[in-house]
Design a protein around this motif. Sequence first.
Motif, mmCIF file in Angstrom:
data_model
loop_
_atom_site.group_PDB
_atom_site.id
_atom_site.type_symbol
_atom_site.label_atom_id
_atom_site.label_comp_id
_atom_site.label_asym_id
_atom_site.label_seq_id
_atom_site.Cartn_x
_atom_site.Cartn_y
_atom_site.Cartn_z
ATOM 1 N N SER A 1 0.851 -1.189 0.000
ATOM 2 C CA SER A 1 0.000 0.000 0.000
ATOM 3 C C SER A 1 0.883 1.234 0.000
ATOM 4 N N VAL A 2 0.296 2.355 -0.423
ATOM 5 C CA VAL A 2 1.000 3.628 -0.327
ATOM 6 C C VAL A 2 0.445 4.327 0.912
ATOM 7 N N THR A 3 1.302 4.553 1.895
ATOM 8 C CA THR A 3 0.818 5.094 3.168
ATOM 9 C C THR A 3 0.960 6.605 3.269
ATOM 10 N N GLU A 4 1.935 7.142 2.530
ATOM 11 C CA GLU A 4 2.111 8.594 2.531
ATOM 12 C C GLU A 4 2.497 9.024 1.136
ATOM 13 N N ALA A 5 2.110 10.233 0.754
ATOM 14 C CA ALA A 5 2.498 10.720 -0.562
ATOM 15 C C ALA A 5 2.489 12.238 -0.578
ATOM 16 N N PRO B 1 -1.248 16.110 -4.179
ATOM 17 C CA PRO B 1 -2.322 16.845 -3.506
ATOM 18 C C PRO B 1 -3.581 16.002 -3.267
ATOM 19 N N ASP B 2 -3.899 15.089 -4.181
ATOM 20 C CA ASP B 2 -5.194 14.403 -4.055
ATOM 21 C C ASP B 2 -5.148 13.146 -3.179
ATOM 22 N N LEU B 3 -3.944 12.572 -2.985
ATOM 23 C CA LEU B 3 -3.764 11.367 -2.155
ATOM 24 C C LEU B 3 -4.646 10.188 -2.590
ATOM 25 N N LEU B 4 -4.996 10.169 -3.870
ATOM 26 C CA LEU B 4 -5.816 9.054 -4.352
ATOM 27 C C LEU B 4 -5.062 7.733 -4.214
ATOM 28 N N CYS B 5 -3.731 7.796 -4.337
ATOM 29 C CA CYS B 5 -2.920 6.574 -4.213
ATOM 30 C C CYS B 5 -3.021 6.000 -2.802
ATOM 31 N N VAL B 6 -3.062 6.875 -1.812
ATOM 32 C CA VAL B 6 -3.167 6.430 -0.422
ATOM 33 C C VAL B 6 -4.556 5.833 -0.185
ATOM 34 N N ILE C 1 -1.654 0.157 -7.855
ATOM 35 C CA ILE C 1 -1.915 1.454 -7.230
ATOM 36 C C ILE C 1 -1.268 2.482 -8.145
ATOM 37 N N ILE C 2 -2.018 3.528 -8.474
ATOM 38 C CA ILE C 2 -1.482 4.513 -9.408
ATOM 39 C C ILE C 2 -1.518 5.898 -8.776
ATOM 40 N N CYS C 3 -0.409 6.615 -8.895
ATOM 41 C CA CYS C 3 -0.368 8.011 -8.465
ATOM 42 C C CYS C 3 -0.101 8.859 -9.702
ATOM 43 N N LEU C 4 -1.132 9.544 -10.172
ATOM 44 C CA LEU C 4 -0.994 10.327 -11.403
ATOM 45 C C LEU C 4 -0.018 11.483 -11.278
ATOM 46 N N PRO C 5 -0.139 12.316 -10.229
ATOM 47 C CA PRO C 5 0.751 13.485 -10.178
ATOM 48 C C PRO C 5 2.239 13.098 -10.197
ATOM 49 N N ASN C 6 2.589 11.992 -9.502
ATOM 50 C CA ASN C 6 3.993 11.591 -9.447
ATOM 51 C C ASN C 6 4.350 10.562 -10.521
ATOM 52 N N GLU C 7 3.351 10.178 -11.341
ATOM 53 C CA GLU C 7 3.546 9.188 -12.407
ATOM 54 C C GLU C 7 4.135 7.882 -11.863
ATOM 55 N N VAL C 8 3.588 7.451 -10.734
ATOM 56 C CA VAL C 8 4.076 6.228 -10.099
ATOM 57 C C VAL C 8 3.027 5.121 -10.238
#
Lengths: 365, 122
Positions: free
Chosen positions: B73-77, B80-85, B97-104
């Motif tokens: 899981s992604v526990t911290e990021a 701004p939106d924290l959708l990944c968390v 798990i996808i984090c768009l702003p960080n392209e992760v």
Amino acid sequence: MAGTVHFPYQYRLRRTALKALVAGMMSACLLSAQFLPGAHVILAKDLPTVSEEIFAMDTYMSISASGEAAREAVDASLEEIRRLDDLWSVGNEDSEVARLNRHESVELSEDTRSILERAIQIGTDTEGAFDITIFPLMQEWGFTTGDYKVPSDKRRSELLRYVDVSALDMDMDGACSLPENVQIDLGGIAKGYTSDRAMEIFEEYGVDGGIVSLGGNVETYRTKADGSAWRVGIRNPDPSVPALLGSELTGIVQASDLAVITSGGYERYFEKDGITYHHILDPGTGMPADSGLISVTIVSRDGCLADALSTSLFVMGKEKALEYWETHSDSFDVILVEEDGKITVTRGLDGIFSSELKYEIYPEG
Amino acid sequence: MGKRDIMLLAALFAVGAMLFVFFRFNRAEGARAVVRVSGEEYGSYDLTMDQTVEIHGRDGGTNLLQIQDGKASVTEASCPDLLCVHQGKVSRQGESIICLPNEVVVEITGAMEEVPYDVISG
């Protein structure tokens, strides 16, 4: 693990130990092979499958194709995605949409003209439930930037005055510009248009099968390498609803040459003072749509239509959505999930939709 | 059948069973969380090893990947939106798990339990 294995009879079996070990390994291999996951897949995949991913149109996309020209087809699709993103991105100030939004006079490219025509036609046909002129409100809410805020009622009604898809009734040959105060965002239709283009590219290159997911907007070309239909899972919009509890998916659609596009409030939202505000705005009120639906999936051969209708039917609510389907059932089918977890699936999906959860087929009988 | 034959059969069975268990266990260990940043592979982490990994995403953005009890899981990021968390824990093959702003992108590969679908719409 092997180092911790103790064999109590070892000293009595010195001569046969080696034989036993060899035979044991063989039997272990036989036993294991039977359970080896994916063994059959390796046999079926004799043609190369090429997959790529890209961040574009403010989302994460993956493109996959198999067949002799798979590499070329996937590369051409990526290039097409970048090209269309450059045309329509509201963040790129040189894009045609950004220039239109600054009320410049723009000589529209063929793609922009054709997506605008589709957007206007679907907007008119859904009586404004789909409306690309919602952009100023999307911006005010901060859904375009991530800088979220709840607009005041006054500000909201001010901006609503310019939300009107019929204002786009303009001559798009030659240079054209948007009416005063009107701004547009193709976010609700661009990904569907783009996945349709990827399918056309797959066709041109003659790939055997392919699939694209543009931020969860799925479109499938022909079949998987083993000849079976693509299995498209529908995301469970809220696993905390008792009727949907513990299930990752609402169901699975077996799709071949179909777009499967889902809209739900979970895709983009923020919380303020204990209230959750999601990104699917009702063009009638300028507020997040509160129609009793929590997820709408459109299944159609037309990805552009599927994309636009997934948000418009979400805005309409169940009753109106099913009415709309009744008069357009030749062009799409739909899966509706309500707040209480009730799932309704239109008749055309009977046979290709399956679910562990309870669902109803509409119309009955 | 002599005593030795019985011993041999017993030994055969025992070794076979142990190796079988060993191979199966090993495959379970094969489950990994593969991390990609802007489409490039960033790292691959064993799901059986509890660990915390700081991922350096696009434009200096960071995501904290936590692996615990076979789940990622992604526990911290920093986004701004924290959708990944909010996406919670993933552990099955094909889940991500996808984090768009960080392209992760964090994707589970090679897990024992395969998901029954090719792709998710939503």
